[in-house]
Design a protein around this motif. Sequence first.
Motif, PDB file in Angstrom:
ATOM      1  N   LYS A 199       0.835  -1.211   0.000  1.00 45.50           N
ATOM      2  CA  LYS A 199       0.000   0.000   0.000  1.00 45.50           C
ATOM      3  C   LYS A 199       0.865   1.254   0.000  1.00 45.50           C
ATOM      4  O   LYS A 199       0.569   2.220  -0.711  1.00 45.50           O
ATOM      5  CB  LYS A 199      -0.862   0.023   1.271  1.00 45.50           C
ATOM      6  CG  LYS A 199      -2.258  -0.509   1.092  1.00 45.50           C
ATOM      7  CD  LYS A 199      -3.004  -0.206   2.381  1.00 45.50           C
ATOM      8  CE  LYS A 199      -4.483  -0.059   2.219  1.00 45.50           C
ATOM      9  NZ  LYS A 199      -5.127  -0.050   3.557  1.00 45.50           N
ATOM     10  N   LEU A 240       0.901   4.228  -2.756  1.00 45.23           N
ATOM     11  CA  LEU A 240       0.708   5.644  -2.426  1.00 45.23           C
ATOM     12  C   LEU A 240       1.849   6.493  -2.985  1.00 45.23           C
ATOM     13  O   LEU A 240       1.624   7.551  -3.573  1.00 45.23           O
ATOM     14  CB  LEU A 240       0.648   5.827  -0.911  1.00 45.23           C
ATOM     15  CG  LEU A 240      -0.699   5.605  -0.234  1.00 45.23           C
ATOM     16  CD1 LEU A 240      -0.529   5.569   1.279  1.00 45.23           C
ATOM     17  CD2 LEU A 240      -1.669   6.722  -0.639  1.00 45.23           C
ATOM     18  N   ASP A 291       1.973  15.826  -0.931  1.00 41.94           N
ATOM     19  CA  ASP A 291       0.690  15.099  -0.872  1.00 41.94           C
ATOM     20  C   ASP A 291       0.840  13.692  -0.303  1.00 41.94           C
ATOM     21  O   ASP A 291      -0.115  13.140   0.229  1.00 41.94           O
ATOM     22  CB  ASP A 291      -0.023  15.103  -2.233  1.00 41.94           C
ATOM     23  CG  ASP A 291       0.737  14.332  -3.301  1.00 41.94           C
ATOM     24  OD1 ASP A 291       1.932  13.998  -3.073  1.00 41.94           O
ATOM     25  OD2 ASP A 291       0.143  14.070  -4.369  1.00 41.94           O
ATOM     26  N   VAL A 292       2.041  13.121  -0.394  1.00 40.25           N
ATOM     27  CA  VAL A 292       2.303  11.837   0.269  1.00 40.25           C
ATOM     28  C   VAL A 292       3.632  11.968   1.011  1.00 40.25           C
ATOM     29  O   VAL A 292       4.651  12.302   0.405  1.00 40.25           O
ATOM     30  CB  VAL A 292       2.375  10.672  -0.743  1.00 40.25           C
ATOM     31  CG1 VAL A 292       2.741   9.375  -0.035  1.00 40.25           C
ATOM     32  CG2 VAL A 292       1.047  10.519  -1.479  1.00 40.25           C
ATOM     33  N   THR A 305      -4.838  17.664   3.000  1.00 42.33           N
ATOM     34  CA  THR A 305      -5.111  16.424   2.263  1.00 42.33           C
ATOM     35  C   THR A 305      -3.880  15.527   2.146  1.00 42.33           C
ATOM     36  O   THR A 305      -3.917  14.521   1.452  1.00 42.33           O
ATOM     37  CB  THR A 305      -5.629  16.745   0.847  1.00 42.33           C
ATOM     38  OG1 THR A 305      -4.666  17.597   0.214  1.00 42.33           O
ATOM     39  CG2 THR A 305      -6.977  17.439   0.896  1.00 42.33           C
ATOM     40  N   LYS A 308      -1.253  12.690   2.686  1.00 41.41           N
ATOM     41  CA  LYS A 308      -1.365  11.322   3.200  1.00 41.41           C
ATOM     42  C   LYS A 308      -0.033  10.958   3.832  1.00 41.41           C
ATOM     43  O   LYS A 308       1.003  10.996   3.168  1.00 41.41           O
ATOM     44  CB  LYS A 308      -1.698  10.366   2.061  1.00 41.41           C
ATOM     45  CG  LYS A 308      -3.059  10.653   1.446  1.00 41.41           C
ATOM     46  CD  LYS A 308      -3.434   9.563   0.450  1.00 41.41           C
ATOM     47  CE  LYS A 308      -4.914   9.585   0.157  1.00 41.41           C
ATOM     48  NZ  LYS A 308      -5.212  10.190  -1.151  1.00 41.41           N
ATOM     49  N   ILE A 331       2.547   8.423   5.684  1.00 43.24           N
ATOM     50  CA  ILE A 331       2.919   7.032   5.950  1.00 43.24           C
ATOM     51  C   ILE A 331       3.979   7.053   7.055  1.00 43.24           C
ATOM     52  O   ILE A 331       5.078   7.556   6.855  1.00 43.24           O
ATOM     53  CB  ILE A 331       3.527   6.360   4.703  1.00 43.24           C
ATOM     54  CG1 ILE A 331       2.615   6.554   3.487  1.00 43.24           C
ATOM     55  CG2 ILE A 331       3.811   4.878   4.975  1.00 43.24           C
ATOM     56  CD1 ILE A 331       3.314   6.241   2.162  1.00 43.24           C
ATOM     57  N   GLY A 387      -0.341   7.061  14.219  1.00 40.57           N
ATOM     58  CA  GLY A 387      -1.635   7.756  14.270  1.00 40.57           C
ATOM     59  C   GLY A 387      -1.852   8.574  15.518  1.00 40.57           C
ATOM     60  O   GLY A 387      -2.956   9.014  15.799  1.00 40.57           O
ATOM     61  N   ASN A 405      -3.971  13.292   9.356  1.00 36.23           N
ATOM     62  CA  ASN A 405      -3.668  12.849   8.003  1.00 36.23           C
ATOM     63  C   ASN A 405      -3.068  11.443   7.950  1.00 36.23           C
ATOM     64  O   ASN A 405      -2.706  10.981   6.877  1.00 36.23           O
ATOM     65  CB  ASN A 405      -2.633  13.789   7.374  1.00 36.23           C
ATOM     66  CG  ASN A 405      -3.219  15.143   7.080  1.00 36.23           C
ATOM     67  OD1 ASN A 405      -4.414  15.276   6.902  1.00 36.23           O
ATOM     68  ND2 ASN A 405      -2.373  16.151   7.033  1.00 36.23           N
ATOM     69  N   ALA A 406      -2.887  10.795   9.099  1.00 36.55           N
ATOM     70  CA  ALA A 406      -2.198   9.502   9.090  1.00 36.55           C
ATOM     71  C   ALA A 406      -2.954   8.534   8.194  1.00 36.55           C
ATOM     72  O   ALA A 406      -4.129   8.253   8.402  1.00 36.55           O
ATOM     73  CB  ALA A 406      -2.105   8.964  10.507  1.00 36.55           C
ATOM     74  N   GLU A 407      -2.292   8.059   7.175  1.00 43.36           N
ATOM     75  CA  GLU A 407      -2.949   7.202   6.199  1.00 43.36           C
ATOM     76  C   GLU A 407      -2.578   5.757   6.486  1.00 43.36           C
ATOM     77  O   GLU A 407      -3.383   4.866   6.383  1.00 43.36           O
ATOM     78  CB  GLU A 407      -2.470   7.613   4.796  1.00 43.36           C
ATOM     79  CG  GLU A 407      -3.073   6.841   3.662  1.00 43.36           C
ATOM     80  CD  GLU A 407      -4.504   7.298   3.350  1.00 43.36           C
ATOM     81  OE1 GLU A 407      -4.913   8.357   3.874  1.00 43.36           O
ATOM     82  OE2 GLU A 407      -5.196   6.577   2.617  1.00 43.36           O
ATOM     83  N   LEU A 408      -1.330   5.596   6.895  1.00 42.22           N
ATOM     84  CA  LEU A 408      -0.779   4.250   6.966  1.00 42.22           C
ATOM     85  C   LEU A 408       0.306   4.237   8.026  1.00 42.22           C
ATOM     86  O   LEU A 408       1.121   5.150   8.093  1.00 42.22           O
ATOM     87  CB  LEU A 408      -0.153   3.960   5.593  1.00 42.22           C
ATOM     88  CG  LEU A 408       0.065   2.529   5.164  1.00 42.22           C
ATOM     89  CD1 LEU A 408      -1.271   1.810   5.124  1.00 42.22           C
ATOM     90  CD2 LEU A 408       0.696   2.522   3.778  1.00 42.22           C
TER      91      LEU A 408
END
Length: 610
Positions: A197, A201, A266-267, A290, A292, A294, A304, A309-312
């Motif tokens: 994942k 991303l 953005d990532v 917005t 993301k 990781i 987290g 914004n924690a995505e992963l």
Amino acid sequence: MAVTGAQIIARTLRDLGVTVIFGIVGIPVVEIAEEAINLGIRFIAFRNEQACSYAASVYGFMTGQPGVCLVVGGPGVLHALAGARNATTNNFPLLILAGSAETTGVTKGSFQELDAISLLTPHTKFAVRPSSLDFIPGAIKNAFRTCWYGRPGSTFVDLPADIIQGKASPGFQLPEPENIYVASPPKSSGDPALILKAAQLLRSARAPLLILGKGAAYARAEQVIGQLVERTQIPFLPTPMGKGIIPDAHPLNVSSARSAALKNADVVLVLGARLNWILHFGEPPKWSPTAKIIQVDIAAEEIGRNAGNAELGIVGDINLVVEQLLVTLSNWRYSTTSQFPKLLAESAKKNEAKAQKAALMPTPRSPDAFLTYQRAYHIIKTTLNSLSPSSSSEEGNIVYVSEGANTMDISRSIFPLSQPRHRLDAGTYATMGVGMGYIIAAHEAYNTPVGTIANGKPKKIVALEGDSAFGFSAMEIETMARYRIPALIFVMNNSGIYHGDTKTEDAWKVLQEQTVANDTKSSGSSAASGNEKRGLRSTSLLYETRYEMLATMCGGKGYFVRSEEELERATREGFQNDVPTVVNVIIEPGVGKTIQFAWQGKDNKEGQAK
Ligand code: ADP
Ligand code: MG
């Protein structure tokens, strides 16, 4: 002859591979220190437990193995508490050993009595008191292992006087060294589904960013991270103590476009950095709403914690996780057709031009003109570089220590690093007063034969200290003189905390008079707005204190510096001195970071300086 508790403690430390102890002795821990010295362990004797606990904590960071600190009970433990908390908050591995009152004397008002276990428990990963001599090796071994394994932090062993001075029972056998030995912490890799994942991303990002934290420096992950950057061409941003994992001079380093990078990414792949105050919690307005994020961390509880914004979150060792990412990303590389690199380049250009202007602005030749931080740092840097290019920071032969508000913040972007773990600062806890201990620890780590990471090439330790920060542990200069630590310490002296107080000595003396005469009441109508301040402010220190004399009092060298020429000469000589050197650099009071206090009226000029 039966062995004593002190002998068992020293033997256990030796069998754990401990080569240096930072501490201060007294009754009864002096017996432990003496036994340790007899076994070939270095004992570095400090002047205050705070400094030795800080030193031992950062030694753990630099070497990747626990630092060890030995102090007396009661007040010694209270002072060392500072280092215990500093280590836990920074995730540095630190084992603290302390003496304590006789087990039979507890609650009686014994010598230096303190319930140290209760005191230390909230600030350490583990605090223990062996109940008898037999349990000493097991207790110390577990405390050593626990501060190191998992997420590093501090641990504590309380050693009552009767255990230190007692004799083992006739049947007691010291454990074999191989039963004491603790192997390096085990590492785990990341969940393969999450690695996949994360790779997706990153591949889909328009504006990807890597953040390199001091966890990655501690993990010694510079090699795989270097590969990741080279292979993917993703721009990277080091945190203050993550600097040097990849050389600052690398073209993908976006430090000088920090705000633009955080705002537009953005990532974001965060390698070994917490989304705490240093990274603005990973939240708007400093970060894009917005983005993301990781996170890669050894500690699951960190995932987290803050970032909306924690995505992963990938739990695992950075070395292994980055290797997994490299395999999964294969030959993918970030497309440079995106606007992001252009935007970063523009922002960097602007910021660098601004910094360059401040660095190149000569100090006016007038008796009341002062050096600025930027100008002083520029002179120090260029002088160090000119001395011998191979001694310059770019070559990694300088270890920087820095603390103080403006002193640390402004220096961070000016002195380039090429190697990790070569810049030590106030850290996650923003602890002022760590500098002197950190200098001594850096010397032990890099420059002594037993230093775990010594490679024969001595490193110069250069400290950039605010005058206030320096004062916290300034007496450790005597410790440096005793162990012949030829550190070069610049005290950036603006006669106060933050921006100091007044610009001239005469004005300062008026305020001092008012304070001494207790005549600090404001008068007149302007008092209500706070425009008329009288007496010394809380940020004020003695005007132009002669800090360099602290070096000369113990055989070191001292320089009092006001002009560019004096600074250049002091830097040149100081770099070559073989004794501790203090360069007292008089800096303009009232400049630096803007801190507007409530008492400063909007139209108060003096208040706005800063
Ligand atoms: P910085 O001050 O540079 O932002 P922090 O000290 O806040 O860095 O964060 C460092 C993080 O790195 C901690 O959350 C810690 O758990 C993590 N960490 C330490 N060692 C490793 C490792 N080997 N692998 C992964 N994460 C690690
Ligand atoms: Mg100051």
